[in-house]
Design an enzyme around this catalytic site. Structure first.
Site, mmCIF file in Angstrom:
data_model
loop_
_atom_site.group_PDB
_atom_site.id
_atom_site.type_symbol
_atom_site.label_atom_id
_atom_site.label_comp_id
_atom_site.label_asym_id
_atom_site.label_seq_id
_atom_site.Cartn_x
_atom_site.Cartn_y
_atom_site.Cartn_z
ATOM 1 C CE1 TYR A 138 -4.324 1.562 0.496
ATOM 2 C CE2 TYR A 138 -3.025 3.062 1.979
ATOM 3 C CZ TYR A 138 -4.139 2.630 1.064
ATOM 4 O OH TYR A 138 -5.252 3.588 1.152
ATOM 5 N N GLY A 139 1.534 1.612 -1.044
ATOM 6 C CA GLY A 139 2.486 2.549 -1.235
ATOM 7 C C GLY A 139 1.939 3.255 -2.460
ATOM 8 C CD GLN B 22 1.436 3.208 -9.966
ATOM 9 O OE1 GLN B 22 0.514 2.625 -10.275
ATOM 10 N NE2 GLN B 22 1.848 4.271 -10.208
ATOM 11 N NE ARG C 6 7.541 -4.942 4.544
ATOM 12 C CZ ARG C 6 8.642 -4.367 4.365
ATOM 13 N NH1 ARG C 6 9.517 -5.269 4.009
ATOM 14 N NH2 ARG C 6 9.010 -3.053 4.069
ATOM 15 C CG HIS D 253 8.161 -1.708 -14.047
ATOM 16 N ND1 HIS D 253 8.312 -1.595 -15.360
ATOM 17 C CD2 HIS D 253 9.657 -1.609 -13.450
ATOM 18 C CE1 HIS D 253 9.645 -1.161 -15.874
ATOM 19 N NE2 HIS D 253 10.432 -1.403 -14.593
ATOM 20 N N GLY E 104 1.220 7.199 -8.529
ATOM 21 C CA GLY E 104 -0.121 6.821 -7.850
ATOM 22 C C GLY E 104 -0.912 8.062 -7.561
ATOM 23 C CG ASP F 186 9.793 2.074 -16.932
ATOM 24 O OD1 ASP F 186 8.818 2.977 -16.960
ATOM 25 O OD2 ASP F 186 10.663 1.653 -16.152
ATOM 26 C CD GLU G 257 13.798 3.707 -14.818
ATOM 27 O OE1 GLU G 257 12.567 4.119 -14.592
ATOM 28 O OE2 GLU G 257 14.113 2.639 -14.414
ATOM 29 C CB SER H 145 13.833 34.399 -27.720
ATOM 30 O OG SER H 145 14.989 33.601 -27.251
HETATM 31 N N1 LIG Z 1 6.037 4.907 -8.465
HETATM 32 C C1 LIG Z 1 5.712 5.045 -9.503
HETATM 33 O O1 LIG Z 1 5.410 6.337 -10.158
HETATM 34 C C2 LIG Z 1 5.205 3.813 -10.478
HETATM 35 C C3 LIG Z 1 4.456 4.284 -11.612
HETATM 36 C C4 LIG Z 1 4.117 3.056 -12.384
HETATM 37 C C5 LIG Z 1 4.502 1.706 -12.003
HETATM 38 N N2 LIG Z 1 5.096 1.510 -10.804
HETATM 39 C C6 LIG Z 1 5.121 0.303 -10.293
HETATM 40 O O2 LIG Z 1 4.280 -0.096 -9.261
HETATM 41 C C7 LIG Z 1 4.986 -0.968 -8.380
HETATM 42 C C8 LIG Z 1 5.042 -0.425 -6.984
HETATM 43 O O3 LIG Z 1 5.657 0.577 -6.875
HETATM 44 P P1 LIG Z 1 5.632 1.711 -5.828
HETATM 45 O O4 LIG Z 1 6.512 3.087 -6.187
HETATM 46 O O5 LIG Z 1 4.172 2.148 -5.725
HETATM 47 O O6 LIG Z 1 6.339 1.124 -4.384
HETATM 48 P P2 LIG Z 1 6.496 1.892 -3.012
HETATM 49 O O7 LIG Z 1 5.546 3.011 -2.757
HETATM 50 O O8 LIG Z 1 7.949 2.197 -3.168
HETATM 51 O O9 LIG Z 1 6.257 0.662 -2.003
HETATM 52 C C9 LIG Z 1 4.931 -0.043 -1.586
HETATM 53 C C10 LIG Z 1 5.038 -0.570 -0.597
HETATM 54 O O10 LIG Z 1 5.666 -1.727 -0.518
HETATM 55 C C11 LIG Z 1 5.634 -2.211 0.955
HETATM 56 N N3 LIG Z 1 6.809 -3.004 0.906
HETATM 57 C C12 LIG Z 1 8.051 -2.935 0.942
HETATM 58 N N4 LIG Z 1 8.545 -4.173 0.892
HETATM 59 C C13 LIG Z 1 7.806 -5.005 1.167
HETATM 60 C C14 LIG Z 1 7.768 -6.461 1.214
HETATM 61 N N5 LIG Z 1 8.980 -6.922 1.240
HETATM 62 N N6 LIG Z 1 6.630 -7.081 1.284
HETATM 63 C C15 LIG Z 1 5.407 -6.353 1.473
HETATM 64 N N7 LIG Z 1 5.215 -5.170 1.127
HETATM 65 C C16 LIG Z 1 6.617 -4.567 1.158
HETATM 66 C C17 LIG Z 1 6.251 -0.552 1.607
HETATM 67 O O11 LIG Z 1 5.161 -0.676 2.833
HETATM 68 P P3 LIG Z 1 5.870 -0.909 4.307
HETATM 69 O O12 LIG Z 1 7.226 -0.457 4.153
HETATM 70 O O13 LIG Z 1 5.080 -0.103 5.261
HETATM 71 O O14 LIG Z 1 5.676 -2.691 4.427
HETATM 72 C C18 LIG Z 1 5.667 0.301 0.613
HETATM 73 O O15 LIG Z 1 4.636 1.221 1.134
HETATM 74 C C19 LIG Z 1 6.364 -1.367 -8.783
HETATM 75 O O16 LIG Z 1 6.360 -2.275 -9.694
HETATM 76 C C20 LIG Z 1 6.910 -0.103 -9.704
HETATM 77 O O17 LIG Z 1 7.577 -0.240 -10.811
HETATM 78 C C21 LIG Z 1 5.473 2.650 -9.947
#
Ligand SMILES: NC(=O)c1ccc[n+]([C@@H]2O[C@H](COP(=O)([O-])OP(=O)(O)OC[C@H]3O[C@@H](n4cnc5c(N)ncnc54)[C@H](OP(=O)(O)O)[C@@H]3O)[C@@H](O)[C@H]2O)c1
Length: 316
Positions: free
Chosen positions: A15-16, A18, A38, A97, A123, A180, A184, A241
Site C-alpha cells: 500500500y505505497g 501505486q 507487512r 511494471h 499513484g 521504461d 529513466e 525567442s
Molecule cells: N512509483 C511510480 O510512479 C510507479 C509508476 C508506475 C508503476 N510503478 C510500479 O508499481 C510497483 C510498486 O511501486 P511503488 O513505487 O508503488 O512502491 P513503493 O511505494 O516504493 O512501495 C510500496 C509498499 O510496499 C511495501 N513493501 C516494501 N517491501 C515489502 C515487502 N517485502 N513485502 C510487502 N510489502 C513491502 C512498503 O510498505 P511497508 O514498508 O510499510 O511494508 C511500501 O509502502 C512497482 O512495480 C513499480 O515499478 C510505479
C-alpha cells in the site's frame, strides 16, 4: 466492468505509491478490495486508516482471485516466494511494471494468469485524475494466460483503475520494461541529472555565480519541460525567442553528439541482454553500495547549497 470482475476479490499487496491509488480507485469502481501489508509498518496503518481489511501479504493473496503485486520491484523476488505459493487456482496476478516478469524468473502456477497493467504516472496522479472523473492512460500486456481470460481480466482491472477513460495501450512485457528502463536511464533521471550538473559545473568553473548558474541551468528546466509536455519539440520551439531557437538548433546536437548516442545504444544493449538487471540484483544483494555512495556525493555537491541560496531556502 464485467460481472466476473465485480465478483472477484482483489488483493493489493503493497500500500505505497501505486498500491494506495489502485486500492482506492478499484474500491470506488465497485471492486471488493483487501490489502496485503507487512505487520507493524507504515503501509498497514495507512490502509487500515482508509478502512481496508488488511492481512499479511500471503494471506491476502490466498483470499483473492486477483492479486496486484505492488511492492517495490527490488522487494518482489523475496516477497514472491510465499505469495506465489498462496495463490488460488485460476488467480490473476497483476504487475504495474514488467521488470520482474521479464527478469525475475518468478515461479507461477500453470493455471494462473499474469498480466501487466502499468498506469503512465505516479499513484498520486492516478488517484487525482480518477477523482475528477478522468483516467490516466495505461500499458497493458499479457504474460501468462492460464485461464483463457487473462486479457479480459487485464482490461477489467485497467477499467476499474479509471485508465480506460483515457487509453489502453497494448504492448508486451518486454517492450514496456525495456523502454521504461531506457527512458529513466537516458533522459528522465540519469541523463537529466548529469546534464544539469555538468552545465552548472561548466559555468561555475568559468567564474560565474553559482546561484545564477543554478537558476539558469536547473531551476528553469521545469518551465521548458512543461512546454515540451504540452506541445512537443516543435511546439516548444515556437514558444522560445529567436536567439534561444538558434542556440537550440545549432548547438544541441553538440551536447548530445555521437559519443552520447553511442552510449545510449550501449545502455540499451545492456538492458536488452539482461546485464543491467543482473548488475542491479548484485547491487541490491551487496546492500546498495553504489546507490549510497553516489546519492551521498550528490547531496554534498556545492550545487545543493547554491540551490538553497538561489531559492532563498534555509540552510539544511
Ligand atoms: N512509483 C511510480 O510512479 C510507479 C509508476 C508506475 C508503476 N510503478 C510500479 O508499481 C510497483 C510498486 O511501486 P511503488 O513505487 O508503488 O512502491 P513503493 O511505494 O516504493 O512501495 C510500496 C509498499 O510496499 C511495501 N513493501 C516494501 N517491501 C515489502 C515487502 N517485502 N513485502 C510487502 N510489502 C513491502 C512498503 O510498505 P511497508 O514498508 O510499510 O511494508 C511500501 O509502502 C512497482 O512495480 C513499480 O515499478 C510505479
Amino acid at each position: 466492468m464485467t460481472e466476473a470482475g465485480r465478483n472477484e476479490v482483489v488483493a493489493i499487496l503493497g500500500y505505497g505509491n501505486q498500491g494506495a491509488a489502485h486500492a482506492l480507485n478499484l474500491r470506488d469502481s465497485g471492486r471488493r478490495v483487501i490489502v496485503g501489508a507487512r505487520s507493524g509498518r507504515g503501509a498497514e496503518a495507512r490502509a487500515k486508516e482508509a478502512n481496508f481489511d488488511v492481512f499479511a501479504p500471503a494471506e491476502a493473496a490466498a483470499r483473492a482471485q486477483v492479486v496486484a503485486m505492488l511492492v517495490p520491484d527490488e522487494a518482489v523476488p523475496e516477497a514472491w516466494g510465499e505469495v506465489g505459493a498462496a495463490l488460488q487456482s485460476g488467480a490473476c496476478v497483476v504487475f504495474a511494471h514488467g521488470f520482474n516478469l521479464l527478469y525475475g524468473a518468478l515461479a507461477l502456477r500453470a493455471d494462473a494468469d499474469a498480466v501487466l497493467v502499468a498506469p503512465t504516472g505516479p499513484g498520486r496522479v492516478l488517484r487525482q485524475v480518477y477523482e475528477r472523473g478522468d483516467g490516466l492512460p495505461a500499458y497493458l500486456a499479457g504474460h501468462q494466460d492460464g485461464t483463457g481470460r487473462a486479457w479480459a481480466r487485464a482490461e477489467d482491472y485497467a477499467d476499474a483503475l479509471g485508465c480506460a477513460r483515457a487509453r489502453l495501450w497494448r504492448t508486451t512485457v518486454r517492450e514496456e520494461t525495456e523502454v521504461d528502463l531506457f527512458g529513466e536511464q537516458s533522459v528522465l533521471c540519469g541523463g537529466m541529472n548529469e546534464l544539469v550538473t555538468a552545465a552548472w559545473e561548466t559555468l561555475v568553473a568559468a567564474g560565474y555565480s553559482p546561484e545564477i548558474a543554478y537558476l539558469e541551468c536547473v531551476h528553469q528546466l521545469k518551465f521548458l519541460a512543461d512546454l515540451l509536455h504540452e506541445r512537443g519539440v516543435s511546439g516548444l520551439r515556437r514558444g522560445i525567442s529567436g536567439t534561444a531557437l538558434y542556440g537550440d538548433v545549432s548547438r544541441g546536437a553538440r551536447v548530445i553528439g555521437p559519443a552520447s548516442r553511442a552510449a545510449m545504444r550501449e545502455m540499451l544493449e545492456e538492458i536488452r541482454s539482461g546485464s543491467f538487471a543482473r548488475e542491479l540484483a548484485g547491487e541490491m544483494a551487496a546492500g546498495r553500495p553504489t546507490i549510497l555512495r553516489e546519492t551521498a556525493r550528490a547531496a554534498a555537491h556545492p550545487m545543493e547549497a547554491a540551490r538553497r541560496r538561489a531559492l532563498g531556502l534555509p540552510e539544511s
